[in-house]
Design a protein around this motif. Sequence first.
Motif, short mmCIF file in Angstrom:
data_model
loop_
_atom_site.label_atom_id
_atom_site.label_comp_id
_atom_site.label_asym_id
_atom_site.label_seq_id
_atom_site.Cartn_x
_atom_site.Cartn_y
_atom_site.Cartn_z
N ARG B 10 5.76 34.50 -12.17
CA ARG B 10 4.98 35.01 -13.30
C ARG B 10 5.88 35.28 -14.49
O ARG B 10 5.52 35.01 -15.64
CB ARG B 10 4.24 36.28 -12.89
CG ARG B 10 3.02 36.01 -12.03
CD ARG B 10 2.48 37.27 -11.42
NE ARG B 10 2.16 38.27 -12.43
CZ ARG B 10 1.80 39.52 -12.13
NH1 ARG B 10 1.75 39.91 -10.87
NH2 ARG B 10 1.51 40.37 -13.08
N THR B 11 7.02 35.81 -14.20
CA THR B 11 7.96 36.10 -15.29
C THR B 11 8.36 34.82 -16.01
O THR B 11 8.38 34.76 -17.24
CB THR B 11 9.23 36.78 -14.74
OG1 THR B 11 8.84 37.94 -14.04
CG2 THR B 11 10.17 37.16 -15.88
N LEU B 14 5.52 33.61 -18.10
CA LEU B 14 5.37 34.44 -19.29
C LEU B 14 6.43 34.11 -20.32
O LEU B 14 6.15 33.91 -21.51
CB LEU B 14 5.47 35.92 -18.90
CG LEU B 14 5.43 36.91 -20.08
CD1 LEU B 14 4.10 36.83 -20.81
CD2 LEU B 14 5.69 38.33 -19.59
N LEU B 15 7.67 34.03 -19.88
CA LEU B 15 8.76 33.73 -20.80
C LEU B 15 8.61 32.34 -21.40
O LEU B 15 8.89 32.12 -22.57
CB LEU B 15 10.11 33.85 -20.07
CG LEU B 15 10.52 35.28 -19.73
CD1 LEU B 15 11.78 35.29 -18.88
CD2 LEU B 15 10.74 36.10 -20.99
N LEU B 18 5.86 32.56 -24.06
CA LEU B 18 6.35 33.27 -25.24
C LEU B 18 7.40 32.45 -25.97
O LEU B 18 7.45 32.44 -27.19
CB LEU B 18 6.94 34.62 -24.82
CG LEU B 18 5.91 35.62 -24.28
CD1 LEU B 18 6.61 36.89 -23.83
CD2 LEU B 18 4.85 35.93 -25.32
N LEU B 21 5.64 29.86 -27.96
CA LEU B 21 5.05 30.48 -29.15
C LEU B 21 6.10 30.72 -30.21
O LEU B 21 5.89 30.45 -31.40
CB LEU B 21 4.40 31.82 -28.78
CG LEU B 21 3.05 31.72 -28.07
CD1 LEU B 21 2.61 33.11 -27.62
CD2 LEU B 21 2.00 31.10 -28.98
N ALA B 22 7.24 31.24 -29.78
CA ALA B 22 8.30 31.55 -30.74
C ALA B 22 8.83 30.28 -31.40
O ALA B 22 9.01 30.20 -32.61
CB ALA B 22 9.45 32.29 -30.05
N PHE B 25 6.34 29.00 -33.76
CA PHE B 25 6.28 29.78 -34.98
C PHE B 25 7.41 29.42 -35.92
O PHE B 25 7.23 29.19 -37.10
CB PHE B 25 6.35 31.27 -34.64
CG PHE B 25 6.29 32.14 -35.85
CD1 PHE B 25 5.09 32.38 -36.48
CD2 PHE B 25 7.44 32.69 -36.38
CE1 PHE B 25 5.04 33.18 -37.61
CE2 PHE B 25 7.40 33.48 -37.50
CZ PHE B 25 6.19 33.73 -38.11
N PHE B 26 8.62 29.34 -35.35
CA PHE B 26 9.76 29.04 -36.22
C PHE B 26 9.74 27.61 -36.70
O PHE B 26 10.29 27.29 -37.73
CB PHE B 26 11.08 29.34 -35.50
CG PHE B 26 11.48 30.76 -35.68
CD1 PHE B 26 12.18 31.15 -36.80
CD2 PHE B 26 11.12 31.71 -34.75
CE1 PHE B 26 12.52 32.46 -36.99
CE2 PHE B 26 11.46 33.02 -34.93
CZ PHE B 26 12.17 33.40 -36.05
N SER B 28 7.05 26.19 -37.65
CA SER B 28 5.86 26.02 -38.47
C SER B 28 6.25 25.77 -39.91
O SER B 28 7.34 26.09 -40.34
CB SER B 28 5.00 27.27 -38.37
OG SER B 28 5.66 28.36 -38.95
N PRO B 29 5.34 25.17 -40.66
CA PRO B 29 5.67 24.80 -42.03
C PRO B 29 5.91 26.01 -42.91
O PRO B 29 5.25 27.03 -42.76
CB PRO B 29 4.43 24.04 -42.49
CG PRO B 29 3.34 24.53 -41.61
CD PRO B 29 3.98 24.81 -40.30
N GLU B 30 6.85 25.85 -43.84
CA GLU B 30 7.05 26.88 -44.83
C GLU B 30 6.16 26.54 -46.00
O GLU B 30 6.61 26.18 -47.08
CB GLU B 30 8.51 26.92 -45.25
CG GLU B 30 9.42 27.30 -44.12
CD GLU B 30 10.87 27.41 -44.57
OE1 GLU B 30 11.14 28.03 -45.59
OE2 GLU B 30 11.71 26.87 -43.88
N SER B 31 4.86 26.64 -45.76
CA SER B 31 3.92 26.10 -46.72
C SER B 31 3.97 26.78 -48.07
O SER B 31 3.66 26.19 -49.08
CB SER B 31 2.50 26.22 -46.14
OG SER B 31 2.25 27.55 -45.81
#
Lengths: 177, 172
Positions: B10-11, B14-15, B18, B21-22, B25-26, B28-31
């Motif tokens: 599970r750990t 989860l990691l 995450l 996701l991280a 996110f990083f 992702s466009p600097e729109s």
Amino acid sequence: MRINFTEEKAFWLRGLIALGIVAALFTIGGDKEQEGLQGPVAGKGTTENRETVPEYTIPYPEGRTEMNVSSGEPGPKPSKMIADPFAPKKGEMQTWRIKAAYEEPIDSIEMTLQLDSGEYPETLKLAEGTATDGWWEGTWNMPDSTEHRYAAVILLKSGKATTKVKPVFRDITRTIF
Amino acid sequence: MQTPSSYSYRTQVLLLVLGVLAVGFFGSPESGNATTWARYHHAGCGSMSLQTGDQSSVFWGYVDGVDGGGIDVYYGETLTVLNGQTVVWSPGYSLGIYGTIVILGTGQLKQTYIWIQDGDGDGYSCSGCAYYAYAGDSYPGGSYVRRCNLSHWMEEDDCDDTWYEQPWCDPG
């Protein structure tokens, strides 16, 4: 049972640490997507301590400068922009005019100047013509210098339709020569 | 009761989630950022697409653009052509404007080729030559070569354009 308990605690501890890291990342990264219109952000994208402008840099045009705009976006259509003067010194007056048309009335044109030391939101007002075909204008004292960075984010809004124009006139903040 | 191995699993899941996701996110466009001074194509031929996530929307030299390809400016993106600048895309390719193009003053878009001087023919353009390239449909003569035929055209100037393969300048 004792081993399982320890493992359970370790699991939740690791989970909390991971969540904390992700929360921190989002907090830091949130700045990255800020688009201005929230007041000058001094220091954001600052060019302090950067090297001098490289030798091979196209100079800014002098005085009043016209820009032709072609947009394939579905929202309001900008067709011409005028900056007068184009790159004034900090503290000097500048006027921007934007000609825009759309089938529905344009509600607003907002512009964020991205300059050496920060971002500065400005609002243009309808000065000539109509909201479906007219010139929008804004005048301000140049809030910052343009030596290293001079760009803008312009949002033309009509109802739910928004056209975003992002001209970049200079940005050596990440140049690799 | 879950076993230690299931907690570990599970750990890891989860990691992994995450982490994805991280990274997402990083990545992702600097729109909102009217980002950067362009250096898209180092050498070689190919088309260029300005689209969400790209970090550039203005070219560097007086004659610049794409040699051996086309340019597509996608929705939400802006290509700026500076005053006095010629932004080139090549014959046989297209210029697609789905976003916005802003042209200052005497700037222009031109469908032609980009030529750069390379006096010793070593694939490195002479110092500063990339900034003053030539835009034209045919060979301009002299030591000009098509930009897309250079090995390196901007990041490494030739410090001695009379000496084959001496690309690195020694500051000493």
